[in-house]
Motif scaffolding. Structure first.
Motif, short mmCIF file in Angstrom:
data_model
loop_
_atom_site.label_atom_id
_atom_site.label_comp_id
_atom_site.label_asym_id
_atom_site.label_seq_id
_atom_site.Cartn_x
_atom_site.Cartn_y
_atom_site.Cartn_z
N LEU A 1 0.81 -1.21 0.00
CA LEU A 1 0.00 0.00 0.00
C LEU A 1 0.84 1.27 0.00
O LEU A 1 0.31 2.37 0.03
N GLY A 2 2.17 1.09 -0.01
CA GLY A 2 3.07 2.24 0.01
C GLY A 2 3.40 2.74 1.38
O GLY A 2 4.09 3.75 1.53
N THR A 3 2.96 2.05 2.43
CA THR A 3 3.24 2.47 3.80
C THR A 3 4.70 2.19 4.14
O THR A 3 5.23 1.12 3.86
N LEU A 4 5.35 3.15 4.75
CA LEU A 4 6.75 3.03 5.11
C LEU A 4 6.94 1.98 6.20
O LEU A 4 6.29 2.03 7.24
N THR A 5 7.85 1.03 5.96
CA THR A 5 8.09 -0.04 6.93
C THR A 5 9.54 -0.13 7.39
O THR A 5 9.83 -0.80 8.39
N GLY A 6 10.47 0.52 6.71
CA GLY A 6 11.87 0.45 7.12
C GLY A 6 12.71 1.52 6.45
O GLY A 6 12.38 1.99 5.36
N MET A 7 13.79 1.92 7.12
CA MET A 7 14.72 2.92 6.60
C MET A 7 16.14 2.46 6.92
O MET A 7 16.46 2.21 8.08
N GLU A 8 16.97 2.34 5.90
CA GLU A 8 18.34 1.86 6.09
C GLU A 8 19.32 2.84 5.45
O GLU A 8 19.27 3.09 4.23
N ILE A 9 20.21 3.40 6.26
CA ILE A 9 21.21 4.33 5.74
C ILE A 9 22.26 3.54 4.95
O ILE A 9 22.86 2.59 5.45
N ILE A 10 22.46 3.94 3.70
CA ILE A 10 23.41 3.25 2.83
C ILE A 10 24.64 4.11 2.50
O ILE A 10 25.62 3.60 1.95
N HIS A 11 24.57 5.39 2.84
CA HIS A 11 25.70 6.28 2.57
C HIS A 11 25.66 7.43 3.56
O HIS A 11 24.60 7.97 3.85
N SER A 12 26.82 7.80 4.06
CA SER A 12 26.91 8.92 4.99
C SER A 12 28.31 9.52 4.88
O SER A 12 29.31 8.79 4.88
N VAL A 13 28.36 10.85 4.78
CA VAL A 13 29.67 11.49 4.69
C VAL A 13 29.57 12.89 5.29
O VAL A 13 28.53 13.56 5.19
N ALA A 14 30.66 13.32 5.93
CA ALA A 14 30.71 14.67 6.48
C ALA A 14 30.85 15.68 5.36
O ALA A 14 31.56 15.45 4.37
N LEU A 15 30.18 16.82 5.51
CA LEU A 15 30.31 17.90 4.55
C LEU A 15 31.63 18.64 4.80
O LEU A 15 32.07 18.78 5.93
N ARG A 16 32.22 19.12 3.70
CA ARG A 16 33.57 19.69 3.78
C ARG A 16 33.61 21.12 3.25
O ARG A 16 32.73 21.55 2.51
#
Length: 298
Positions: free
Chosen positions: A82-97
């Motif tokens: 139904l399009g309901t959000l069931t999970g969130m997984e961070i796949i990329h993260s980096v500090a801004l420079r």
């Protein structure tokens, strides 16, 4: 599990959330909001939190977000049939420079607004040292700096929090702090700033997030702080011929939500307009990273 459904609120929030839950959608009494989902997003890393800007991929299954401590993240989203959000997984993260490639600290790292252009260019607005940077997602380095428009009222901790880009790639920015009767909506295109229009400054709410839908309408997330908690307002604005007309989709009483600052709009697979709002927890244990999803029907 990276997200937690339901409410985990302070006693004060519980009292007001229960008492005013129905009133939170008073502006939507005629049915502009058909569906509502609230989740708490958790991630076990010291840098996670302070989310202040978000953009959704067109299919609603991946988001890009920034934090006000200078980090950009990408997360894959899982949804049911139904399009309901069931999970969130961070796949990329980096500090801004910074321009020298060094990781930034506050106040220079205070990223507030996020907009992704049709060509994939990522723009981030900063407070502290007021500027907009076109940014490399892979390593967080700036590719271009855009100075604020001359004469813009950008005070300390009250700069361009609301940043959006339209279908032509033009940038729009709204300052958080406004002392006059009108709020200038700045537009940056072909290397030049101009004022696209003015919005009436008729309430205690200030702009904190913005995004365009696929029909060219500007959605504006606004917030105010009261002794009883945060209040949220969501408006949709039609821009035509230098004029603006707005309709309020959501306006809450205190403590209905946490400190909602990030906003993104997209259309789902069955043609519904969807809105996601995310709160900035200020890295405080008494706050949380709330994810609010709404389906807009009008």
């Amino acid at each position: 599990m990276p997200i937690r459904a339901g409410f985990e609120l302070s006693l004060l929030q519980i009292l007001f959330a229960l008492g005013f839950a129905s009133a939170a959608f008073a502006a939507g009494a005629n049915g502009p909001i058909a569906q509502h989902q609230q989740l708490t997003w958790e991630h076990d890393a010291p840098w996670f939190g302070g989310l202040s800007g978000v953009e959704m991929r067109a299919d609603g299954k991946q988001l890009t977000a920034i934090s006000d401590r200078g980090r950009i993240i990408v997360a894959d989203l899982s949804r049911d049939a139904l399009g309901t959000l069931t999970g969130m997984e961070i796949i990329h993260s980096v500090a801004l420079r910074d321009k020298n490639g060094a990781v930034m600290d506050k106040p220079e790292a205070d990223a507030e607004g996020l907009a992704i252009a049709p060509d994939g260019s990522i723009f981030i607005s900063y407070e502290g040292d007021h500027r907009i940077a076109r940014t490399n997602l892979a390593d967080g380095t700036p590719l271009q700096f855009i100075a604020p428009p001359e004469g813009a009222l950008l005070r300390n901790n009250a700069g361009f929090e609301a940043l959006a880009v339209d279908a032509t790639g033009a940038l729009y920015a709204l300052p958080e702090d406004n002392r006059g009767d009108q709020i200038p909506l700045y537009k940056y295109q072909d290397g030049t700033w101009r004022i696209a229009t003015y919005l009436e400054n008729d309430s205690p709410f200030v702009p904190v997030g913005a995004d365009f839908d696929d029909e060219g309408r500007l959605y504006l997330l606004e917030r105010t702080v009261t002794p009883l908690g945060f209040r949220t307002r969501l408006r949709r604005i039609e821009l035509s011929g230098g004029q603006a007309s707005a309709v309020t989709l959501l306006q809450t009483l205190p403590a209905r939500y946490d400190n909602l600052e990030a906003l993104t709009v997209w259309r789902d697979a069955i043609g519904r307009t969807r809105v996601m709002m995310i709160s900035d927890d200020n890295f405080l244990s008494v706050q949380e990273t709330q994810v609010i999803e709404l389906t807009i029907t009008q």
